[in-house]
Write a protein that holds these residues in place. Structure first.
Motif, PDB file in Angstrom:
ATOM      1  N   LYS A   6      70.161  24.433  75.787  1.00  0.00           N
ATOM      2  CA  LYS A   6      68.954  25.252  75.857  1.00  0.00           C
ATOM      3  C   LYS A   6      69.103  26.441  74.904  1.00  0.00           C
ATOM      4  CE  LYS A   6      67.797  24.204  80.602  1.00  0.00           C
ATOM      5  NZ  LYS A   6      67.588  24.734  81.941  1.00  0.00           N
ATOM      6  N   ARG A   9      68.084  32.753  76.209  1.00  0.00           N
ATOM      7  CA  ARG A   9      66.961  33.410  76.864  1.00  0.00           C
ATOM      8  C   ARG A   9      66.485  34.575  76.000  1.00  0.00           C
ATOM      9  NH1 ARG A   9      68.452  37.017  79.962  1.00  0.00           N
ATOM     10  NH2 ARG A   9      70.356  35.963  80.565  1.00  0.00           N
ATOM     11  N   THR A  13      65.280  38.956  82.787  1.00  0.00           N
ATOM     12  CA  THR A  13      65.022  38.429  84.119  1.00  0.00           C
ATOM     13  C   THR A  13      65.503  39.441  85.154  1.00  0.00           C
ATOM     14  OG1 THR A  13      65.549  36.645  85.655  1.00  0.00           O
ATOM     15  CG2 THR A  13      67.188  37.127  83.983  1.00  0.00           C
ATOM     16  N   ILE A  70      76.058  31.616  87.750  1.00  0.00           N
ATOM     17  CA  ILE A  70      75.091  30.585  87.350  1.00  0.00           C
ATOM     18  C   ILE A  70      73.708  30.956  87.874  1.00  0.00           C
ATOM     19  CG2 ILE A  70      74.396  28.177  87.730  1.00  0.00           C
ATOM     20  CD1 ILE A  70      77.395  27.461  87.598  1.00  0.00           C
ATOM     21  N   TRP A  71      73.647  31.429  89.122  1.00  0.00           N
ATOM     22  CA  TRP A  71      72.352  31.847  89.671  1.00  0.00           C
ATOM     23  C   TRP A  71      71.772  33.006  88.867  1.00  0.00           C
ATOM     24  CZ3 TRP A  71      71.232  36.693  91.710  1.00  0.00           C
ATOM     25  CH2 TRP A  71      69.919  36.820  92.193  1.00  0.00           C
ATOM     26  N   GLU A  73      72.113  33.681  85.786  1.00  0.00           N
ATOM     27  CA  GLU A  73      71.664  33.269  84.469  1.00  0.00           C
ATOM     28  C   GLU A  73      70.504  32.275  84.532  1.00  0.00           C
ATOM     29  OE1 GLU A  73      71.549  33.618  80.526  1.00  0.00           O
ATOM     30  OE2 GLU A  73      72.920  34.722  81.797  1.00  0.00           O
ATOM     31  N   THR A  74      70.524  31.329  85.481  1.00  0.00           N
ATOM     32  CA  THR A  74      69.550  30.249  85.477  1.00  0.00           C
ATOM     33  C   THR A  74      68.587  30.248  86.652  1.00  0.00           C
ATOM     34  OG1 THR A  74      70.981  28.731  86.714  1.00  0.00           O
ATOM     35  CG2 THR A  74      71.207  28.751  84.301  1.00  0.00           C
ATOM     36  N   ARG A  76      69.496  28.880  89.486  1.00  0.00           N
ATOM     37  CA  ARG A  76      69.968  27.774  90.314  1.00  0.00           C
ATOM     38  C   ARG A  76      71.376  28.080  90.794  1.00  0.00           C
ATOM     39  NH1 ARG A  76      71.316  23.758  87.390  1.00  0.00           N
ATOM     40  NH2 ARG A  76      71.138  24.752  85.393  1.00  0.00           N
TER      41      ARG A  76
END
Length: 78
Positions: A6, A9, A13, A70-71, A73-74, A76
């Motif tokens: 991907k 970003r 966020t 991970i949460w 950054e994404t 999830r």
């Protein structure tokens, strides 16, 4: 299966500043609990054993950190 990476970003966020604050609060709480409940018990041990114990306790808090990052950054968990 080769996944296409991907692109980075480009928009901020809310998860990153909130995640950093939660991380700091969790680390302070963890350190406080260790100092409050294990500190008096560990202080009776020889210094070299205390050093090993505190190093181990310092590494243990890193175990759940991967999913948390991970949460952040994404969005999830994993």
């Amino acid at each position: 299966m080769n996944e296409v990476p991907k692109p980075p970003r480009t928009e901020p966020t809310w998860r990153i500043p909130v995640g950093i604050l939660l991380l700091l609060a969790g680390l302070l709480a963890y350190g406080g609990l260790i100092a409050r409940y294990l500190g008096p018990w560990l202080s009776a041990w020889p210094v070299w054993v205390q050093t090993i114990a505190y190093i181990a306790l310092g590494v243990v808090w890193l175990l759940p950190l991967r999913r948390f990052l991970i949460w952040m950054e994404t969005g999830r968990f994993g």
